[in-house]
Design a protein around this motif. Structure first.
Motif, mmCIF file in Angstrom:
data_model
loop_
_atom_site.group_PDB
_atom_site.id
_atom_site.type_symbol
_atom_site.label_atom_id
_atom_site.label_comp_id
_atom_site.label_asym_id
_atom_site.label_seq_id
_atom_site.Cartn_x
_atom_site.Cartn_y
_atom_site.Cartn_z
ATOM 1 N N ILE A 64 84.768 15.582 39.689
ATOM 2 C CA ILE A 64 83.675 15.445 38.932
ATOM 3 C C ILE A 64 83.731 16.504 38.052
ATOM 4 C CG2 ILE A 64 81.158 15.816 38.815
ATOM 5 C CD1 ILE A 64 80.827 15.239 41.766
ATOM 6 N N HIS A 65 83.633 16.259 36.744
ATOM 7 C CA HIS A 65 84.009 17.201 35.600
ATOM 8 C C HIS A 65 82.773 18.015 35.270
ATOM 9 C CE1 HIS A 65 81.773 14.962 32.177
ATOM 10 N NE2 HIS A 65 82.173 13.840 33.123
ATOM 11 N N GLY A 66 82.943 18.735 34.369
ATOM 12 C CA GLY A 66 81.719 19.573 33.812
ATOM 13 C C GLY A 66 81.185 19.370 32.427
ATOM 14 N N LEU A 67 80.312 20.155 32.185
ATOM 15 C CA LEU A 67 79.654 20.015 30.974
ATOM 16 C C LEU A 67 80.822 20.455 29.636
ATOM 17 C CD1 LEU A 67 76.872 19.695 29.560
ATOM 18 C CD2 LEU A 67 76.782 22.345 29.304
ATOM 19 N N TRP A 68 80.772 19.262 28.645
ATOM 20 C CA TRP A 68 81.769 19.580 27.444
ATOM 21 C C TRP A 68 83.088 18.650 27.666
ATOM 22 C CZ3 TRP A 68 79.072 24.845 27.248
ATOM 23 C CH2 TRP A 68 77.883 24.473 26.471
ATOM 24 N N ILE A 69 83.268 18.488 28.771
ATOM 25 C CA ILE A 69 85.007 17.984 29.174
ATOM 26 C C ILE A 69 84.857 16.596 29.731
ATOM 27 C CG2 ILE A 69 86.998 18.513 30.524
ATOM 28 C CD1 ILE A 69 86.348 20.876 28.385
ATOM 29 N N THR A 71 87.523 17.833 24.737
ATOM 30 C CA THR A 71 86.060 18.181 24.740
ATOM 31 C C THR A 71 85.479 17.189 24.146
ATOM 32 O OG1 THR A 71 86.542 19.084 22.528
ATOM 33 C CG2 THR A 71 86.571 20.645 24.327
ATOM 34 N N ILE A 72 84.083 16.864 24.728
ATOM 35 C CA ILE A 72 83.011 16.017 24.179
ATOM 36 C C ILE A 72 81.709 16.583 24.098
ATOM 37 C CG2 ILE A 72 84.317 13.846 25.183
ATOM 38 C CD1 ILE A 72 82.366 14.231 27.691
ATOM 39 N N PRO A 73 80.931 15.973 23.453
ATOM 40 C CA PRO A 73 79.405 16.681 23.437
ATOM 41 C C PRO A 73 78.852 16.458 24.730
ATOM 42 C CG PRO A 73 79.586 15.087 21.593
ATOM 43 C CD PRO A 73 80.957 15.053 22.410
ATOM 44 N N GLY A 74 77.930 17.513 25.065
ATOM 45 C CA GLY A 74 77.455 17.628 26.505
ATOM 46 C C GLY A 74 76.006 17.836 26.313
ATOM 47 N N PRO A 75 75.267 17.155 27.420
ATOM 48 C CA PRO A 75 73.863 17.075 27.170
ATOM 49 C C PRO A 75 73.091 18.641 27.527
ATOM 50 C CG PRO A 75 74.551 16.169 29.534
ATOM 51 C CD PRO A 75 75.765 16.485 28.600
ATOM 52 N N GLY A 76 72.415 18.989 26.877
ATOM 53 C CA GLY A 76 71.673 20.247 26.962
ATOM 54 C C GLY A 76 71.040 20.501 28.273
ATOM 55 N N ARG A 77 70.370 19.546 28.758
ATOM 56 C CA ARG A 77 69.344 19.574 29.599
ATOM 57 C C ARG A 77 69.673 20.340 30.935
ATOM 58 N NH1 ARG A 77 65.610 14.763 32.410
ATOM 59 N NH2 ARG A 77 64.425 15.804 33.890
ATOM 60 N N PRO A 78 70.999 19.785 31.366
ATOM 61 C CA PRO A 78 71.509 20.740 32.435
ATOM 62 C C PRO A 78 71.283 22.171 32.564
ATOM 63 C CG PRO A 78 72.687 18.910 32.455
ATOM 64 C CD PRO A 78 72.050 18.923 31.273
ATOM 65 N N LEU A 79 71.951 22.840 31.285
ATOM 66 C CA LEU A 79 71.954 24.289 30.949
ATOM 67 C C LEU A 79 70.330 24.721 31.101
ATOM 68 C CD1 LEU A 79 74.456 24.882 28.323
ATOM 69 C CD2 LEU A 79 74.355 26.025 30.575
ATOM 70 N N PHE A 80 69.478 23.988 30.629
ATOM 71 C CA PHE A 80 68.219 24.563 30.581
ATOM 72 C C PHE A 80 67.715 24.596 32.042
ATOM 73 C CE2 PHE A 80 68.290 23.794 26.303
ATOM 74 C CZ PHE A 80 67.592 24.743 25.302
ATOM 75 N N GLU A 81 68.101 23.480 32.768
ATOM 76 C CA GLU A 81 67.625 23.423 34.290
ATOM 77 C C GLU A 81 68.125 24.325 34.954
ATOM 78 O OE1 GLU A 81 66.633 18.647 34.815
ATOM 79 O OE2 GLU A 81 68.738 19.531 35.046
ATOM 80 N N ASP A 82 69.450 24.675 34.712
ATOM 81 C CA ASP A 82 69.880 26.011 35.491
ATOM 82 C C ASP A 82 69.456 27.349 35.289
ATOM 83 O OD1 ASP A 82 71.964 26.078 37.692
ATOM 84 O OD2 ASP A 82 73.634 27.013 36.309
ATOM 85 N N ARG A 102 68.934 16.458 23.834
ATOM 86 C CA ARG A 102 69.932 15.855 23.132
ATOM 87 C C ARG A 102 71.321 16.491 23.545
ATOM 88 N NH1 ARG A 102 68.198 18.670 17.177
ATOM 89 N NH2 ARG A 102 68.560 20.541 17.605
ATOM 90 N N THR A 103 72.516 15.997 23.011
ATOM 91 C CA THR A 103 73.452 16.664 23.425
ATOM 92 C C THR A 103 74.110 17.605 22.247
ATOM 93 O OG1 THR A 103 74.580 14.439 22.187
ATOM 94 C CG2 THR A 103 74.569 14.404 24.462
ATOM 95 N N VAL A 104 75.019 18.437 22.689
ATOM 96 C CA VAL A 104 75.568 19.405 21.758
ATOM 97 C C VAL A 104 77.052 19.473 21.938
ATOM 98 C CG1 VAL A 104 75.448 21.803 21.263
ATOM 99 C CG2 VAL A 104 73.282 20.643 22.045
ATOM 100 N N ALA A 105 77.705 19.610 20.896
ATOM 101 C CA ALA A 105 79.197 19.633 20.775
ATOM 102 C C ALA A 105 79.430 21.149 20.500
ATOM 103 C CB ALA A 105 79.840 18.842 19.751
ATOM 104 N N LEU A 106 80.732 21.619 21.106
ATOM 105 C CA LEU A 106 81.292 22.967 20.877
ATOM 106 C C LEU A 106 82.173 22.817 19.743
ATOM 107 C CD1 LEU A 106 82.076 24.261 24.262
ATOM 108 C CD2 LEU A 106 79.882 24.737 23.039
ATOM 109 N N THR A 107 82.179 24.190 18.982
ATOM 110 C CA THR A 107 83.125 24.332 18.058
ATOM 111 C C THR A 107 84.405 24.773 18.601
ATOM 112 O OG1 THR A 107 82.430 26.597 17.442
ATOM 113 C CG2 THR A 107 81.479 24.730 16.186
ATOM 114 N N ALA A 108 85.435 24.765 18.082
ATOM 115 C CA ALA A 108 86.969 25.499 18.529
ATOM 116 C C ALA A 108 86.469 26.865 18.970
ATOM 117 C CB ALA A 108 88.008 25.156 17.656
ATOM 118 N N LYS A 109 85.841 27.438 18.037
ATOM 119 C CA LYS A 109 85.666 29.072 18.319
ATOM 120 C C LYS A 109 84.743 29.247 19.565
ATOM 121 C CE LYS A 109 83.920 33.217 15.904
ATOM 122 N NZ LYS A 109 83.268 33.809 14.593
#
Length: 288
Positions: free
Chosen positions: A15-20, A172-183, A142-149
């Motif tokens: 199972i992968h993580g956020l943004w991957i 990398t792929i965009p990741g949903p924001g909800r898990p981060l807020f829930e955590d 919504r989903t959010v993508a990271l920059t390379a930085k």
């Protein structure tokens, strides 16, 4: 008399993580398959088949939270008699613990896992890594993508800039924001989806792995998770990788981590055994 059950290859679910994207597990799939396991790495609900497709249309991930991800994997595992070993990274490590605690897995390896409810520390690097999402409350839906930085700080801080950028481009792929807020709010929410019964009596063994230079889930956070499990009746082991960051499952040193997981499974007698349950009633009562 009853004949002994014929051994069968044990299924390992990654199972992968956020943004991957889940395809980042490909080297692990090959290695574990060579070791005799049946393997799979299905994506989160809303992930598309490839990195490119998910980047082009990440809308299926909008609003996806921890509970939906857990249910997704529980449904994939189903009610069959064989329970897989689950290996998860980052938020995948949190999901792996959820599946183990609810009887959907025979064992779990949680690598740099997102913190569960009860962890009361928030290192600065963890807060900074989450700011691309947590800095805007609208990102919850919504989903959010990271920059390379941003990726370099959160994942690739222990790597050269060249290797970090190569991983960013590849996986990398965009990741949903909800898990981060829930955590982030887990300790303030009674029925938080990040809640795990750390003293469940009937779960299989758990291995927690951390990189000492991880910014996203610092070593102190994973150590705090291990302390929550301490004193429980089930096996919980802990391993550290010196000088490694959050990219440790997919950077040039991934094999060290994978070999450690394989050796641990062998130590626990999980390389040949077939695990069975008599039915869904053996699971913990709280549904995913």
């Amino acid at each position: 008399m009853d004949l002994p059950e014929t051994p069968a290859p044990t299924h390992v679910l990654f199972i992968h993580g956020l943004w991957i994207h889940s395809s980042a597990w490909k080297p692990w799939l090959d290695l574990f398959s060579e070791a005799g396991y049946q393997v799979s790495a299905p994506g989160w609900p809303g992930d598309l088949e490839t990195v490119e497709a998910t980047r082009a249309d990440p809308s299926g991930l909008d609003g996806v939270g921890i509970e939906a991800i857990c249910r997704h994997y529980a449904d994939l595992i189903g009610d069959g008699p064989d329970k897989p070993i689950v290996v998860g990274h980052s938020f995948g490590g949190l999901i792996a613990q959820e599946l183990l605690g609810h009887g959907f897995a025979s064992a779990a390896v949680a690598i740099d896992p997102a913190p569960i409810k009860g962890v009361n520390i928030l290192p600065f690097s963890q807060l900074r890594s989450g700011l691309p999402v947590l800095g805007n409350p609208a990102n919850r839906k919504r989903t959010v993508a990271l920059t390379a930085k941003q990726f370099r700080y959160a994942f690739g801080n222990a790597l050269s800039e060249e290797e970090s950028n190569a991983l960013f481009d590849a996986w990398t792929i965009p990741g949903p924001g909800r898990p981060l807020f829930e955590d982030a709010t887990a300790n303030f929410v009674k029925n938080s989806p990040a809640t795990i019964d750390v003293h469940a009596a009937d779960r299989g063994p758990l291995l927690l792995i951390t990189g000492t230079e991880d910014h996203t889930v610092p070593r102190s956070v994973t150590a705090a998770v291990a302390k929550l499990y301490a004193g429980g009746p089930s096996v919980t082991d802990y391993r550290e990788f010196e000088g490694r960051g959050h990219s440790l499952t997919m950077d040039s040193g991934w094999r060290d981590v994978a070999d450690t997981a394989l050796e641990w499974l062998k130590e626990k007698g999980l390389s040949l055994d077939r695990f069975r349950r008599s039915g869904p009633d053996e699971r913990a009562e709280r549904p995913l």
